[in-house]
Design an enzyme around this catalytic site. Structure first.
Site, PDB file in Angstrom:
ATOM      1  CD1 TRP A 100      -7.516  -7.534   5.838  1.00 59.26           C
ATOM      2  CD2 TRP A 100      -8.556  -9.047   4.911  1.00 59.26           C
ATOM      3  NE1 TRP A 100      -7.418  -7.240   4.595  1.00 59.26           N
ATOM      4  CE2 TRP A 100      -8.019  -8.573   4.063  1.00 59.26           C
ATOM      5  CE3 TRP A 100      -9.518 -10.241   4.452  1.00 59.26           C
ATOM      6  CZ2 TRP A 100      -7.887  -8.595   2.576  1.00 59.26           C
ATOM      7  CZ3 TRP A 100      -9.415 -10.244   3.141  1.00 59.26           C
ATOM      8  CH2 TRP A 100      -8.705  -9.644   2.309  1.00 59.26           C
ATOM      9  CG  ASP A 167      -5.522 -12.226   9.642  1.00 55.87           C
ATOM     10  OD1 ASP A 167      -4.529 -12.315   9.507  1.00 55.87           O
ATOM     11  OD2 ASP A 167      -6.642 -11.856   9.192  1.00 55.87           O
ATOM     12  CE  LYS A 191      -2.063  -9.384   1.695  1.00 53.83           C
ATOM     13  NZ  LYS A 191      -3.123  -9.833   2.795  1.00 53.83           N
TER      14      LYS A 191
HETATM   15  C1  LIG Z   1      -4.472 -10.056   2.858  1.00 57.37           C
HETATM   16  C2  LIG Z   1      -5.213 -10.567   4.000  1.00 57.37           C
HETATM   17  C3  LIG Z   1      -6.173 -11.613   4.213  1.00 57.37           C
HETATM   18  C4  LIG Z   1      -6.699 -12.446   3.102  1.00 57.37           C
HETATM   19  O1  LIG Z   1      -5.709 -13.456   2.706  1.00 57.37           O
HETATM   20  P1  LIG Z   1      -6.045 -14.461   1.469  1.00 57.37           P
HETATM   21  O2  LIG Z   1      -4.824 -15.091   1.296  1.00 57.37           O
HETATM   22  O3  LIG Z   1      -6.279 -13.465   0.354  1.00 57.37           O
HETATM   23  O4  LIG Z   1      -7.374 -15.325   1.965  1.00 57.37           O
HETATM   24  C5  LIG Z   1      -6.690 -11.852   5.708  1.00 57.37           C
HETATM   25  N1  LIG Z   1      -6.219 -11.058   6.611  1.00 57.37           N
HETATM   26  C6  LIG Z   1      -5.327 -10.050   6.369  1.00 57.37           C
HETATM   27  C7  LIG Z   1      -4.744  -9.335   7.562  1.00 57.37           C
HETATM   28  C8  LIG Z   1      -4.823  -9.675   5.149  1.00 57.37           C
HETATM   29  O5  LIG Z   1      -4.016  -8.763   5.046  1.00 57.37           O
END
Ligand SMILES: *Cc1c(COP(=O)(O)O)cnc(C)c1O
Length: 355
Positions: A100, A167, A191
């Site tokens: 990511w 993030d 998540k």
């Molecule tokens: C799942 C995830 C993403 C991507 O998320 P999307 O909704 O598919 O764009 C980005 N960063 C982290 C840390 C993630 O776990």
């Protein structure tokens, strides 16, 4: 009962699903579905207001922080963050702690210069880098607080003199940290918070409005702030479900209470991984994620057999990401400790049969 260890989209509280289903059929006895009311109605305004207020309360945010629910996944923020914060002659500092982070770096390079100040690449992302310096003249420093794919997590949030951006897609609301240490936090909902299709964004507005480029209206955070996260039609159902999950979290005792439960789940599983002769954890102990536990079998030819063994026990979602192999058990907020107990029991039983 199914034990859902999916990495994302992933488990949410059952009572949230029940309340959400009721609201789809008949919201608050209005005879209307939550899906068919205008976003400018007082009924939906109350949902948005409560969702934003719960974020502020649960994260104990400073008064100046703005809370937004924006379309798109976290991947949209890989682009939207530099578009709002980085001019093309300027440099942003990024950490590379896995997939990511790498994707965030790629997008930032479209808008300005990127200095990767630390990387876990040499160790195949089994560690969080420790000794590195962040240049004081960079516009901001970006970290991925929890690395969903590799199963590592920043246990100590780095201190910086420049704006810190996180993030937090896969560990938002999972542990007590100083959320105000960040000038911008983003998290895709799916998540730990709600359905896919919405991002939570927490921003210190003082860092905005400094780039020279023209920003498309829908991409400009300031427009969303000005309109109270209703610049256009928000993803109403996703925001509604996030609100229900945040209510659930508050009733449970908030972030400190869920942190205790998450600690207990992670301790239980890692204890088994460390003591069971068939399994090995893939990440350095001090950097392990309490949300995504990654582990492999010392004899990889048994992995398929173990996967089938756990399937019979209604354990789902533990197959590892293809980059890591083996297994990944995601231990998000809504996963009960009883599911971890079932998984640990399965590991023990399997060992009796195969060790
Ligand atoms: C799942 C995830 C993403 C991507 O998320 P999307 O909704 O598919 O764009 C980005 N960063 C982290 C840390 C993630 O776990």
């Amino acid at each position: 009962m199914v034990h859902n260890f999916n990495a994302g989209p992933s488990i949410l509280p059952k009572e949230v699903f029940e309340q959400a289903s009721e609201a789809v059929l008949n919201y608050q006895n209005s005879g209307l579905s939550i899906l068919e009311i205008g976003h400018r109605t007082s009924t939906f305004q109350a949902v948005m207001d409560e969702a934003r207020a719960l974020v502020k309360e649960l994260m104990q945010l400073d008064a100046d922080r703005e809370v937004l629910f924006l379309h798109g996944g976290a991947s949209t923020q890989f682009m939207q963050v530099p578009m709002n914060l980085l001019d093309d002659k300027e440099t942003a500092a990024y950490s590379d702690t896995g997939v990511w982070g790498i994707k965030a770096i790629k997008e930032a390079k479209l808008f300005g210069k990127v200095e990767v100040v630390c990387t876990g690449k040499e160790s195949n992302y089994t560690i969080i880098p420790k000794d590195f310096a962040v240049p004081n003249d960079a516009k901001y420093f970006h970290i991925t607080t929890n690395n969903t794919i590799y199963g590592s997590q920043w246990q100590k949030i780095p201190k910086t003199s420049i704006p810190l951006i996180g993030d937090m897609s896969s560990d938002i609301f999972s542990r007590v940290i100083d959320f105000n240490a960040f000038d911008l936090i983003y998290a895709g909902a799916q998540k730990n918070m709600g359905p896919a299709g919405v991002n939570l964004l927490v921003v210190n507005p003082a860092i905005l409005g400094k780039v020279k480029r023209a920003i498309p209206s829908i991409m400009d955070y300031r427009n969303h702030i000005k309109e109270g996260s209703m610049f256009n039609t928000p993803p109403v159902f996703a925001v509604f479900v996030c609100m229900l999950t945040l209510r659930w979290l508050k009733a449970l005792g908030g972030v400190p209470a869920i942190e205790k439960l998450n600690d207990a789940k992670a301790t239980l599983l890692y204890h088994e991984i460390d003591n069971n002769p068939l399994f090995t954890g893939t990440v350095a102990k001090e950097d392990r994620s309490k949300m995504n536990a990654c582990f492999v079998m010392n004899n990889p030819s048994l992995e398929e057999t173990f996967l089938n063994f756990t399937k019979q026990k209604n354990i789902v979602g533990i197959k590892g990401h293809r980059l890591v192999g083996g297994f990944r058990a995601s231990l998000y907020n809504a996963l009960p400790i009883s599911s971890v107990e079932i998984l640990v029991q399965a590991m023990k039983e399997f060992t009796l049969l195969h060790a």
